[in-house]
Design a protein around this motif. Sequence first.
Motif, PDB file in Angstrom:
ATOM      1  N   LEU A 116       0.695  -1.224   0.118  1.00 46.36           N
ATOM      2  CA  LEU A 116       0.040  -0.032  -0.073  1.00 46.36           C
ATOM      3  C   LEU A 116       0.669   1.273  -0.042  1.00 46.36           C
ATOM      4  CD1 LEU A 116      -2.946   1.078   0.212  1.00 46.36           C
ATOM      5  CD2 LEU A 116      -2.821   0.768   2.580  1.00 46.36           C
ATOM      6  N   ALA A 117       1.908   1.325   0.728  1.00 43.21           N
ATOM      7  CA  ALA A 117       3.023   2.353   0.867  1.00 43.21           C
ATOM      8  C   ALA A 117       3.349   2.746  -0.564  1.00 43.21           C
ATOM      9  CB  ALA A 117       3.987   2.100   1.695  1.00 43.21           C
ATOM     10  N   ASP A 121       1.460  -3.917  11.690  1.00 40.87           N
ATOM     11  CA  ASP A 121       0.849  -4.806  12.702  1.00 40.87           C
ATOM     12  C   ASP A 121       0.901  -6.584  12.264  1.00 40.87           C
ATOM     13  OD1 ASP A 121      -0.675  -6.371  14.179  1.00 40.87           O
ATOM     14  OD2 ASP A 121      -2.118  -4.673  14.478  1.00 40.87           O
ATOM     15  N   ASP A 122       1.812  -7.162  12.504  1.00 42.77           N
ATOM     16  CA  ASP A 122       1.926  -8.443  11.919  1.00 42.77           C
ATOM     17  C   ASP A 122       0.600  -9.274  12.240  1.00 42.77           C
ATOM     18  OD1 ASP A 122       4.555  -8.103  10.942  1.00 42.77           O
ATOM     19  OD2 ASP A 122       5.617  -9.056  12.855  1.00 42.77           O
ATOM     20  N   ASP A 123       0.118  -9.153  13.414  1.00 41.30           N
ATOM     21  CA  ASP A 123      -1.166  -9.846  13.649  1.00 41.30           C
ATOM     22  C   ASP A 123      -2.263  -9.655  12.650  1.00 41.30           C
ATOM     23  OD1 ASP A 123       0.021 -11.317  15.721  1.00 41.30           O
ATOM     24  OD2 ASP A 123      -0.731  -9.758  17.592  1.00 41.30           O
ATOM     25  N   ALA A 124      -2.441  -8.155  12.336  1.00 42.75           N
ATOM     26  CA  ALA A 124      -3.462  -7.920  11.495  1.00 42.75           C
ATOM     27  C   ALA A 124      -3.161  -8.505   9.987  1.00 42.75           C
ATOM     28  CB  ALA A 124      -3.686  -6.299  11.220  1.00 42.75           C
ATOM     29  N   VAL A 154     -17.086 -17.818  -3.152  1.00 40.64           N
ATOM     30  CA  VAL A 154     -17.032 -16.442  -2.529  1.00 40.64           C
ATOM     31  C   VAL A 154     -16.093 -15.391  -3.693  1.00 40.64           C
ATOM     32  CG1 VAL A 154     -15.942 -15.199  -0.571  1.00 40.64           C
ATOM     33  CG2 VAL A 154     -17.024 -17.228  -0.349  1.00 40.64           C
ATOM     34  N   ASN A 155     -16.477 -14.053  -3.482  1.00 42.12           N
ATOM     35  CA  ASN A 155     -15.683 -13.267  -4.209  1.00 42.12           C
ATOM     36  C   ASN A 155     -14.520 -12.649  -3.394  1.00 42.12           C
ATOM     37  OD1 ASN A 155     -14.841 -10.535  -5.624  1.00 42.12           O
ATOM     38  ND2 ASN A 155     -16.650 -10.548  -6.669  1.00 42.12           N
ATOM     39  N   VAL A 156     -13.397 -12.863  -3.631  1.00 41.04           N
ATOM     40  CA  VAL A 156     -12.029 -12.669  -3.158  1.00 41.04           C
ATOM     41  C   VAL A 156     -11.735 -11.002  -3.079  1.00 41.04           C
ATOM     42  CG1 VAL A 156     -10.993 -14.857  -3.423  1.00 41.04           C
ATOM     43  CG2 VAL A 156     -10.729 -12.738  -4.792  1.00 41.04           C
ATOM     44  N   MET A 157     -12.490 -10.265  -3.635  1.00 41.71           N
ATOM     45  CA  MET A 157     -12.099  -8.827  -3.470  1.00 41.71           C
ATOM     46  C   MET A 157     -12.254  -8.099  -2.352  1.00 41.71           C
ATOM     47  SD  MET A 157     -10.775  -7.925  -6.470  1.00 41.71           S
ATOM     48  CE  MET A 157     -10.503  -6.270  -5.742  1.00 41.71           C
ATOM     49  N   GLU A 158     -13.005  -8.656  -1.488  1.00 41.82           N
ATOM     50  CA  GLU A 158     -13.117  -7.749  -0.098  1.00 41.82           C
ATOM     51  C   GLU A 158     -12.188  -8.192   0.801  1.00 41.82           C
ATOM     52  OE1 GLU A 158     -14.551  -5.154   0.659  1.00 41.82           O
ATOM     53  OE2 GLU A 158     -16.225  -4.817  -0.740  1.00 41.82           O
ATOM     54  N   SER A 159     -11.644  -9.623   0.914  1.00 45.14           N
ATOM     55  CA  SER A 159     -10.517  -9.922   1.632  1.00 45.14           C
ATOM     56  C   SER A 159      -9.409  -9.471   1.018  1.00 45.14           C
ATOM     57  CB  SER A 159     -10.759 -11.371   1.745  1.00 45.14           C
ATOM     58  OG  SER A 159     -10.377 -12.089   0.592  1.00 45.14           O
ATOM     59  N   LEU A 160      -9.152  -9.195  -0.278  1.00 47.16           N
ATOM     60  CA  LEU A 160      -8.144  -8.550  -0.880  1.00 47.16           C
ATOM     61  C   LEU A 160      -7.724  -7.095  -0.390  1.00 47.16           C
ATOM     62  CD1 LEU A 160      -7.777  -9.998  -4.424  1.00 47.16           C
ATOM     63  CD2 LEU A 160      -5.967 -10.432  -2.824  1.00 47.16           C
ATOM     64  N   ILE A 161      -8.924  -6.330  -0.282  1.00 48.08           N
ATOM     65  CA  ILE A 161      -8.866  -5.120  -0.023  1.00 48.08           C
ATOM     66  C   ILE A 161      -8.387  -4.977   1.678  1.00 48.08           C
ATOM     67  CG2 ILE A 161     -10.319  -3.004   0.474  1.00 48.08           C
ATOM     68  CD1 ILE A 161     -11.774  -3.837  -2.229  1.00 48.08           C
ATOM     69  N   ALA A 221      -4.134  -3.745   5.492  1.00 45.47           N
ATOM     70  CA  ALA A 221      -3.217  -4.469   6.587  1.00 45.47           C
ATOM     71  C   ALA A 221      -1.861  -4.282   6.244  1.00 45.47           C
ATOM     72  CB  ALA A 221      -3.577  -5.712   6.954  1.00 45.47           C
ATOM     73  N   GLU A 222      -1.464  -3.649   5.041  1.00 42.67           N
ATOM     74  CA  GLU A 222      -0.247  -3.738   4.609  1.00 42.67           C
ATOM     75  C   GLU A 222       0.405  -5.156   4.269  1.00 42.67           C
ATOM     76  OE1 GLU A 222       2.172   0.081   5.258  1.00 42.67           O
ATOM     77  OE2 GLU A 222       1.195  -0.547   7.393  1.00 42.67           O
ATOM     78  N   ALA A 223      -0.302  -5.952   3.948  1.00 45.93           N
ATOM     79  CA  ALA A 223       0.364  -7.087   3.413  1.00 45.93           C
ATOM     80  C   ALA A 223       0.834  -6.913   1.961  1.00 45.93           C
ATOM     81  CB  ALA A 223      -0.927  -8.301   2.943  1.00 45.93           C
ATOM     82  N   THR A 224       1.947  -7.442   1.577  1.00 48.85           N
ATOM     83  CA  THR A 224       2.578  -7.358   0.294  1.00 48.85           C
ATOM     84  C   THR A 224       1.833  -8.350  -0.877  1.00 48.85           C
ATOM     85  OG1 THR A 224       3.936  -9.007   0.574  1.00 48.85           O
ATOM     86  CG2 THR A 224       4.866  -6.949   1.491  1.00 48.85           C
TER      87      THR A 224
END
Lengths: 130, 546
Positions: free
Chosen positions: B125-126, B490-493, B510-517, B522-525
Motif C-alpha cells: 500500500l505504501a 501490525d503483524d497480527d493484522a 465467494v468473491n475474493v475482492m473484499e478480503s484482498l482489500i 493491513a499492508e500485506a505485500t
Amino acid sequence: MSVRVLVAKVGLDGHDRGIKVVARLLRDAGMEVVYTGLFQTPDTVAIAAIQEDVDVVGLSMLSGAHLTLAPLVVSALRDRGSDIPVIVGGIVPANDVDELRAQGVADVFGPGASAQEIVAAITALVPHSN
Amino acid sequence: MTIESSYERWRLEYSAATPRRERVTTMSGVPLEPVYGPPDAEFPGVYPYTRGIHASMYRSRLWTMRMFAGFGTARDTNERFRDIIGAGGTGLSTAFDMPTLLGIDSDDPMARGEVGRCGVAIDSLADMADLFDGIDLATITTSMTINSPAAVMLALFVANAEAHGVPRARLGGTLQNDILKEYQAQKEFIFPPRQSMRLVRDTMAFTAAEMPKWNSISVSGYHIREAGSTAAEELAFTLANGFAYVELAREAGLDVDAVAPRLSFFFNAHIDFFEEIAKYRAARRLWATWMRHHYGAVDERSWQLRFHTQTAGVSLTAQQPEVNLARTAIEALAGVLGGTQSLHTNSMDEALALPSQKAARLALRTQQVLAYETHVADVADPLGGSWFVEELTDEMERRAESLFAEIAEMGQGSMLEGCIKGIEDNWFQGHIADSAYELERAFNAGERIVVSVNAYTEGNEDDDLTLLRVTNEDEARQLVRLAHVRQTRDDDAVRDALARLSHDAADPTVNVMESLIGAARAEATVGEMMGAMVNVFGRYVEVPSL
C-alpha cells in the motif's frame, strides 16, 4: 556431428518471441536446439546444459536484467567445471556489451541481428563444427 | 413502419453532441462536414459502428493521450507521471516491473536484477500511495497494466483511494486484467487458466456492483501482435478472448449488459498502415454484431467497441533510433484514422532501454502534432468509402470469422472453453510463433526491408542518445522501503487478513475482492497476497514448445 545449442530464458522475463524464432533459425541451419521453457534459474540452465551435453548456451534477455543474470549463468557453469560458452541475445544497450564480455559472456546480439550473424558466431565458438 | 436510415440516426446523434469548435475548415478555409458519404452509406455512432462509435468522433472530444510509464521506485515513476501531465498528457498507464507482474516481492530471490527494471516496483500500500501522490485521480484516469495480480493491484488501488477519502464508486480507470492473452502471448501467468479466470470473474462482478466508472478488463491484442501474430490473428484472438469474458460473466449470473459496457480493448498500431486501419474498423463491426446477435446484448454501449492503441514496439530499431520517430508517427496516424479512443506513442529509444524523459516527451509531442496541426481529427472515418480500405476491412472480418469458427469448434460451441482449450493445446502459441517465424524468415531472406537494419545502414555507427539507466542502487532503495513496511506494520493484522484471503480463495462461490482489500489495508505485500492464493490455486507450468 551437428552443433547442439541450449536456448534459455532465465529469471522472470516472459518475452519468448525472439527465443522461439532464433531456435527455429538455428534448426534451419542444421543445429540441434534444446529449449527448457520459461522462468529458469542460472542453476537449472547450467544443469540442463551439462546434462544435454550442448556446445553453446544462448540466453534471451529482454527485461533489463542481463548484467545481473547472464554472469550468474556463466559462473553456474564454471562452478560445475564446464567451459560451455554462453551467448546473449535481446535488448542489450551497446554500453553493456563490454561489461558482459568481461564477465565471461562469449558474444552478444542486439535487436536486428540476422540469422547469418548468429549462426556464424556459434559456429566459430564450436571447434568440431569446422 | 419506417426504418430510419443510418444517416438519419447519425444526424440525430450528431445534433446532440457538443463540438469543440463551431466552424471547422481546412487550413485554406474550405468548410468541412463532420463526416462524408452518400445518404445510403453507413455512418458513425450507429450500429454496427464500422465508422466509429461516436457520431461526432474527435469533433467533440480528442482521443486521450495516455502515456505508459513506470520504472524504479514508486517515487521515480510518480515524478515521470507529473512530467507527462505537465507536458499535456491527458491519461496515465502504469508499467509494473517483472517481479510485480509475477506477483513476487522485491526481496524475493527470484527478483534479483529485475526490481524497477522494466516498470515500477509495487510491493504494498505504501508504494501505491507514493505512485499516485499529488495526482488528481478524479480528472486523470489511470490504467494499470497488470494481469495475473490484477485483483491484488485493484485492491491496493481501492484501499489507497479510500484511505485518501475517495470512495470506490468515484474511481475511473482501467485494469488490464486480460489473463487469456498472458497464456497465449505475453507469458506473465501464475495460476492455471481456470483459477485465473475465477479472479477475473471476481473483479468483473466487484466492479460491476461497486465501481461503475471502472473498466474491468482491457482485452488486449497488443501483446499477441508483439509476440508475432498477423493483424487478422490479433483481431480474432482478441475478440475471441472478449467473447470468452462475456461468457464467463454470463456463467457467473451477471447480465451481459452489466459487464460488456465496461470491457475495453487494446490494439497494436503496426507499420502496415492501411491494414491496421482496416483491422480497427473490422473490430468494431465484429464486436457489435456478435454482442447483439450471439450474446443478446440490448444496451448500445455493449455493442460499442472502445479501444486504446499503442504503436508497435517490435517495429522499432536499435539502429539509427531517431528513425523510430517517423515510424511511430505513421503508426499513431493509423490509430487516429481508425478511430481510437486513446493512444500511447512509443519513444524512439525503446529498442534500447526504457524511455528517457526527453524521448517520452517527444513521443507525446507526436500525438499533439497529429491532434492540433494536421487536421486529421476534423472528419470522422476519413477513409470510409475507399474501395481499398472497405475491401480490406471486409477481408479482416472474413479472416477473423474463420478463426472464430476454429476456436468455437475447439470449445464445442463455447468461446470460453475454446480459448482455454486452445491455450492448453498450444494452438494460439503455435499460430503466433509460426507467424513470427515467417516474418523473420522474410527479413533474413531480404524480402522484408527494415530501414537501418538490412538496408540504408549508413549512419548506424552514430550513437549519441542518452538512455535511461535503472541501476542496482534503485533496486537497493526499494529493498529498504519494503523492509521498513515489514518492520512497522501490525503483524497480527497481516496474518489475520491473509488467513481470511486463503479461506475465501478456497471457496469458489465467494468473491475474493473484499478480503484482498482488507489485506491491502493491513499492508500485506503483493507477494504475500499472491502467495496465499498460489497455495490454494497452484501454479501453471507451460509445456515448452518451439
